[in-house]
Scaffold this motif. Structure first.
Motif, short mmCIF file in Angstrom:
data_model
loop_
_atom_site.label_atom_id
_atom_site.label_comp_id
_atom_site.label_asym_id
_atom_site.label_seq_id
_atom_site.Cartn_x
_atom_site.Cartn_y
_atom_site.Cartn_z
N LYS A 190 -48.70 -75.16 93.35
CA LYS A 190 -47.55 -75.37 94.23
C LYS A 190 -46.80 -76.64 93.89
O LYS A 190 -45.68 -76.82 94.33
N PRO A 213 -54.35 -78.14 102.10
CA PRO A 213 -52.94 -78.44 102.29
C PRO A 213 -52.22 -77.32 103.02
O PRO A 213 -52.62 -76.16 102.95
N LYS A 214 -51.18 -77.70 103.71
CA LYS A 214 -50.33 -76.76 104.41
C LYS A 214 -49.33 -76.22 103.40
O LYS A 214 -49.67 -76.04 102.24
N ARG A 215 -48.08 -76.03 103.80
CA ARG A 215 -47.10 -75.49 102.88
C ARG A 215 -45.76 -76.14 103.10
O ARG A 215 -45.53 -76.83 104.08
N MET A 216 -44.88 -75.90 102.18
CA MET A 216 -43.57 -76.52 102.23
C MET A 216 -42.55 -75.44 101.96
O MET A 216 -42.82 -74.53 101.18
N CYS A 274 -47.36 -81.06 102.83
CA CYS A 274 -48.46 -80.12 102.58
C CYS A 274 -49.83 -80.77 102.79
O CYS A 274 -50.74 -80.14 103.29
#
Lengths: 244, 121
Positions: free
Chosen positions: A134, A168-171, B112
């Protein structure tokens, strides 16, 4: 200064500059001495799903995945992100049964998504897992068009739920998909969906090393009539199904 | 008319202007000591994952290197992971951001990666 001397000095300077840079770069990435784990090329991870054991009403795998990887639901069909989803498949024959099939990234050996990726953000890791880096993804979505399994989702919106803060999350603006929980595999654990399926007493999902003939998954594949989705496309998917 | 003294004065001024960065660096810290420095908070005594001097200059290279190693090769060095920084520098606001806003760096990582601005207890 004659021409020879000039060329000699110039050459020495060029070599010196190049070597110096290289040395600096080498220093900058001086390795850590601490604990380390590493993916191995001898493994080839795959998954087997026994549809006879999969309960149509059960969503344990989907829920566990959403929790482990912070995969959000916006309640908007066009925007929702799916790493694993359950589709109901109906056959056209009269009185054919309806089946509930968990669909996820097939981690193909010849992945179409990786071939089309212009930035090499999608790639196959040494142990056969197809991943999206990512940090590199520019969100062009070629891979989503290339993937015949519709396994990939584009992140249209920022998300806020963060159930597992170590992941981690996302963007907005990158593409993502099932990564077989690499962060868990690298710790020697199984993907979250497989674990949840076992805990829900279904045990329909089996995860393991396809390169090891003694592993549970290899034996099941050898002893059962297994199918892959659209094997005819030649992408060599690594998710197998029993009883489809 | 003799323009020689004028030329020398102009040249001297030009020289001073050209050398001003070096003069600033040589004597500046004394002369201009009002320049604020970022006040970072070290919450946990001890040692960083490398020497402090090295970290100050190269922490971004360590992070970017370990990121590529971890994501692409699956080589996870526990010390160099971003989650590990959080264990000793729990508050991004008092540490990373203090420094970064001083020099105007804005790494886009924390949309993130989990790294709260205020330490969680």
């Amino acid at each position: 200064m004659d021409r020879r001397a000039f060329i000699k000095i110039g050459g020495a300077l060029t070599i010196g500059t190049v070597l110096g840079q290289g040395f600096q770069f080498y220093q900058a990435v001086a390795d850590s001495k601490g604990e380390k784990t590493s993916a191995l090329a001898k493994n080839k991870w795959g998954m087997l799903i026994d549809l006879n054991k999969c309960d149509a009403g059960c969503t344990a795998c989907v829920d566990a995945c959403r929790k482990e990887n912070n995969v959000p639901l916006f309640g908007d069909k066009e925007r929702d992100i799916h790493w694993i989803r359950k589709a109901s498949v109906k056959q056209k024959f009269p009185n054919a049964r309806e089946q509930s099939v968990p669909l996820l990234c097939n981690h193909c050996e010849n992945p179409a998504c990786v071939q089309v990726c212009p930035t090499m953000a999608s790639f196959v890791r040494k142990d056969g897992i197809v991943l999206v880096d990512k940090h590199r993804c520019i969100g062009c979505r070629y891979c989503m068009i290339a993937c015949p399994y519709k396994a990939r989702s584009f992140v249209f919106k920022e998300t806020h739920d963060w159930t597992n803060k170590d992941v981690p999350k996302r963007m907005h603006g990158v593409v993502e998909k099932c990564d077989l929980c690499v962060h868990r595999i690298d710790k020697g654990q199984k993907p979250a969906c497989v674990e949840a399926c076992a805990n829900a007493n279904n045990g329909a999902m089996v995860f393991g090393d396809l390169n090891d003939p003694e592993s549970g998954i290899s034996k099941l594949i050898a002893n059962n009539a297994v199918q892959q989705i659209r094997a005819d496309l030649g992408l060599k998917p690594k998710v197998y199904y029993i009883g489809m | 008319m003799n323009k020689k003294p004028l030329a020398i004065i102009v040249m001297a001024i030009a020289l001073i202007v050209l050398l001003s960065p070096f003069i600033y660096n040589a004597f500046g810290t004394g002369l201009f000591s009002k320049v604020p420095r970022p006040e970072i908070k070290i919450e946990k005594e001890g040692k960083c994952v490398r020497d402090t001097e090295y970290m100050r200059r190269n922490h971004m290279n360590i992070l970017l290197h370990s990121r590529d190693e971890a994501v692409r090769e699956g080589v996870r060095a526990k010390d160099d992971s971003l989650n590990n920084c959080r264990s000793c520098h729990p508050s991004r606001g008092d540490f990373c951001i203090k420094c970064h806003s001083y020099i105007g760096a804005k790494p886009e990582c924390f949309e993130c990666h989990y790294y709260p601005k205020k330490a969680e207890r």
